[in-house]
Design a protein around this motif. Sequence first.
Motif, mmCIF file in Angstrom:
data_model
loop_
_atom_site.group_PDB
_atom_site.id
_atom_site.type_symbol
_atom_site.label_atom_id
_atom_site.label_comp_id
_atom_site.label_asym_id
_atom_site.label_seq_id
_atom_site.Cartn_x
_atom_site.Cartn_y
_atom_site.Cartn_z
ATOM 1 N N UNK A 95 -3.962 -17.444 -32.269
ATOM 2 C CA UNK A 95 -4.062 -18.631 -33.130
ATOM 3 C C UNK A 95 -4.510 -18.263 -34.543
ATOM 4 N N UNK A 96 -4.754 -16.977 -34.760
ATOM 5 C CA UNK A 96 -5.189 -16.522 -36.086
ATOM 6 C C UNK A 96 -6.609 -16.929 -36.415
ATOM 7 N N UNK A 97 -7.431 -17.109 -35.383
ATOM 8 C CA UNK A 97 -8.788 -17.604 -35.624
ATOM 9 C C UNK A 97 -9.868 -16.556 -35.328
ATOM 10 N N UNK A 98 -9.461 -15.314 -35.194
ATOM 11 C CA UNK A 98 -10.469 -14.284 -34.888
ATOM 12 C C UNK A 98 -11.441 -14.147 -36.056
ATOM 13 N N UNK A 99 -12.736 -14.081 -35.772
ATOM 14 C CA UNK A 99 -13.708 -13.919 -36.857
ATOM 15 C C UNK A 99 -13.465 -12.598 -37.596
ATOM 16 N N UNK A 100 -13.936 -12.566 -38.807
ATOM 17 C CA UNK A 100 -13.667 -11.401 -39.654
ATOM 18 C C UNK A 100 -14.182 -10.112 -39.026
ATOM 19 N N UNK A 101 -15.374 -10.175 -38.451
ATOM 20 C CA UNK A 101 -15.933 -8.926 -37.896
ATOM 21 C C UNK A 101 -15.081 -8.430 -36.728
ATOM 22 N N UNK A 102 -14.470 -9.353 -36.020
ATOM 23 C CA UNK A 102 -13.589 -8.958 -34.912
ATOM 24 C C UNK A 102 -12.331 -8.290 -35.476
ATOM 25 N N UNK A 103 -11.797 -8.890 -36.531
ATOM 26 C CA UNK A 103 -10.593 -8.312 -37.159
ATOM 27 C C UNK A 103 -10.868 -6.887 -37.635
ATOM 28 N N UNK A 104 -12.042 -6.694 -38.211
ATOM 29 C CA UNK A 104 -12.396 -5.366 -38.737
ATOM 30 C C UNK A 104 -12.460 -4.348 -37.613
ATOM 31 N N UNK A 105 -13.098 -4.773 -36.508
ATOM 32 C CA UNK A 105 -13.217 -3.847 -35.368
ATOM 33 C C UNK A 105 -11.841 -3.523 -34.789
ATOM 34 N N UNK A 106 -10.991 -4.538 -34.740
ATOM 35 C CA UNK A 106 -9.641 -4.313 -34.201
ATOM 36 C C UNK A 106 -8.891 -3.292 -35.055
ATOM 37 N N UNK A 107 -9.109 -3.389 -36.331
ATOM 38 C CA UNK A 107 -8.464 -2.418 -37.241
ATOM 39 C C UNK A 107 -8.977 -1.013 -36.928
ATOM 40 N N UNK A 108 -10.279 -0.930 -36.800
ATOM 41 C CA UNK A 108 -10.901 0.374 -36.537
ATOM 42 C C UNK A 108 -10.372 0.974 -35.230
#
Lengths: 343, 484
Positions: A95-108
């Motif tokens: 839904x594109x609602x992942x919190x920013x810190x989650x997005x960052x970790x996913x990138x990592x």
Amino acid sequence: MHIDKFEEAMMNCRFCFMCRHLSTIGQVRGTEVDTPRIRAAMLYGLRTGTNSFDDSDFVEALYRQELSACCVHHCVNHYDENGLALAARADVVEAGKAPEKVQKLAKKYGKSAFTAKGKGDLAYFLDATTAADKDVVASVKRLFAAAKATPVIIEGGSIGKALKVLGYLPEAKAAAEAFAAFLAEKGVKTLVVSNPAAFDALTRDYPAFGVKLPCKVLCLSSYLLQAKVAFKKPAGEVYYLADDFMRNYDGCECPEKLLKALKATNLPFGTNDEESYCCGEGAVVFDELNPALVKELAAYVAERADHPKTDRIVVLSAYTKKVLKKYGKLDVVTMDELAAACL
Amino acid sequence: MKIKEDSYMYEMIRTELTDVVGNENVDTKFADKFGHSIDYYWIPEMWHDRGRPCPKPDFVVHPKTTAEVARIMKIANQYKIPVVPWGGGSGSQGGALPIYNGIVLDMKRMNRIVKIDKQALTVTAQTGIITKHLEWGCNKAGLSTMHLPASIACSTIGGFLAHRGTGVLSTKYGKIEDMVMSLEVVTPTGEIIRTLPVPRHASGPDLTMLFLGSEGTLGVITEVTLKVHPQPESRQFRAYIFKDFHTAMQAGQTLMRSRLQPCAMRLYDETETKTHVSKVFGIDLDKGAYLVFGFDGRKDIVDLQMKHAREIMEGEFKGKDLGSKGGEWWWENKYKFFYPGYMFHVPQAFGTLDTVADFSHIENVYWAMKKVVNTEFPDARFIGHFSHWYDWGCMLYARFIFPGDKVPPNAEEAAALYNAVWDKAIRAAIREGGVINEHHGVGLKLGRYMKDLYGKAMPVLEGIKQKLDPNGIMNPGKMGLAGC
Ligand SMILES: Cc1cc2nc3c(=O)[nH]c(=O)nc-3n(C[C@H](O)[C@H](O)[C@H](O)COP(=O)(O)OP(=O)(O)OC[C@H]3O[C@@H](n4cnc5c(N)ncnc54)[C@H](O)[C@@H]3O)c2cc1C
Ligand code: SF4
């Protein structure tokens, strides 16, 4: 939605109180929102419109779950409220609602470049958390030496577990496929792992993704038992803290068997072996996602130790060792270290 | 009262609350408020199921100490904000619901075992502790509270004190009110008081008893000292099947009148034996009524009591002996009855018509309630068991259950149907000498019967409330007391 596959858990947990005492985050925060009941009720509310992923607090609560699966293990029906939470995270991400810190970790954790050192068809996967603990790494080396084996050491990144836990399913599947291809390319026939999260990814997540591995997977405990490694010194009195993955996710009983082989006297930790002594291992990157909570979880465990300064606590994962030592100030070793000390 | 969230007053009050407990312990987020909008009362569960919003608190506050509770009460008094204590939210009567918004005081951070006194055999604990954690703490010291309710995993000890709750070993060890030595209470105006340290005294009326069962309307119970017991050397159970519930009831009563001292006894009527007990045990108990009882303590005394109890069951009443195994089934599965799949859940409509009466009246109460449900609500099933037995009578845990497809989809109509069953069944029970209720409390659900039940004594209760809580802020609208 992904949560629809967990209809049974959602519909039953939403009005059920029976595993409240094991809702670890609810316990340390004293909250209702961090319980299977309220999480499930909120997820049900997505259908009726009382709740929505637009509510960032709701999403935050979903990412606060420690995913120990203590409740699932305890439940007489074993309703998979843990799977429900994971599915909800996948829906949040879609839904594109992942919190920013989650997005960052996913990138990592989306990046990986596997390397293999050594030759042969026996390999050991050294995940990043285990690799960061030099004592554990040294112990693993000694154990393989005692088994007269020189495995290929595979390192270099994420095999998909962190991504799955964060709700990034297509990315997790892609990571799994990449790892499977790497193993095939290297001709690995037996893969040994210490990290229970990695073991769980390889034995449960991969089949669920439809990813076939070219090799069999063993946890290090089971490998040592099969290799009939001789342990000369008895391990003595220890408190083994049952592992999130190995106990609650239907992993394997090898750790307990290895403890016997090590002639360990396993003393009962805390008040009761039903209690949750988890520190977020099931959520894999919990210390990066919710460091303040991990601190509280570790303190909760430490408070339950008989003699916090002297009790020898044994855990399976380098993650749990790290957080219990850091925040709980406990004397913790991993099973690998205990076994190496018994050689 | 509703404080507008976008008003500066909301922020002023929040600031004062955070000054007491810290920012992280005052929740104002929707998700946290939602978590305190549904307890175990069927109406809010159904309301949520139908996609209707339930009343939510303005603030959820998590105190850690008694002093913090006292300061919160003073703030609430100053601004005349309702305060509702919340334990585990497992109450079935809607007692903890913030029906007038305001502050929900979630007690679960007050979860310390303060002291275990091995000489007096008592435990002192903060009241927000989950009952199972309290029990485990006592077990670690080789002791037990002997308070083992089915909701042990989810309820706080404060919730049990507030509802006069009970556990499966009530017949020997009593209900919670029999287990209490003394209490610490924060009054609605924010004073910290302690009741006398022992329960047996002749120093005036017993203030401990005033607060037990007060359901958060007279103050916040912050600490309790309970009796504890050594773990018994032996605990044995035995079960019987009787040809019908009436014969089993006679056998149970005879056992109680013999003044043997069972720790537990439970009798299931024929329907519940067949449909429920069989399912939970995973065996076929097709005909008759299942009765189980147990004794605990020194082994020689347990053996002797069991011998005499068997004579009662097998003699005149010709119970079919299921042996100790038949009793162990129950003991081992005593909590399983309450898990989904074994317990009723929305979309079914169900309620526990908890009633207590003496032995001269209890059977009539059962038949009267059964008749009402069967004749006036033919879509509903009626089942009953007798859970808690005393020297003089027992508790009837009767339930009505409507299948989901017989419950109106419209929330108001569903609530009206539900309330109609209660009105008729409860009034029938009262007519036959029953008292509502034995251990679930009154809350929102049964408040409307309090005037019938108390009669001329109701103004006495209202006067006490008025004196202790002049601003009427403590859990308003519950237990038949004034709303705000
Ligand atoms: C599956 C299940 C099984 C159950 N089995 C039993 C059983 O075997 N025996 C039994 O007695 N009940 C049983 N119940 C009912 C329920 O568990 C009890 O009523 C229990 O006492 C509620 O405790 P709680 O902490 O959840 O209280 P809540 O539901 O949070 O609150 C109940 C009432 O107590 C007040 N309150 C809570 N804490 C305090 C405090 N510290 N000071 C003052 N007031 C306070 C609240 O304002 C409210 O009015 C069961 C419920 C469930 C869900
Ligand atoms: S996992 Fe089982 S015990 Fe826990 S809330 Fe869900 S149904 Fe209840």
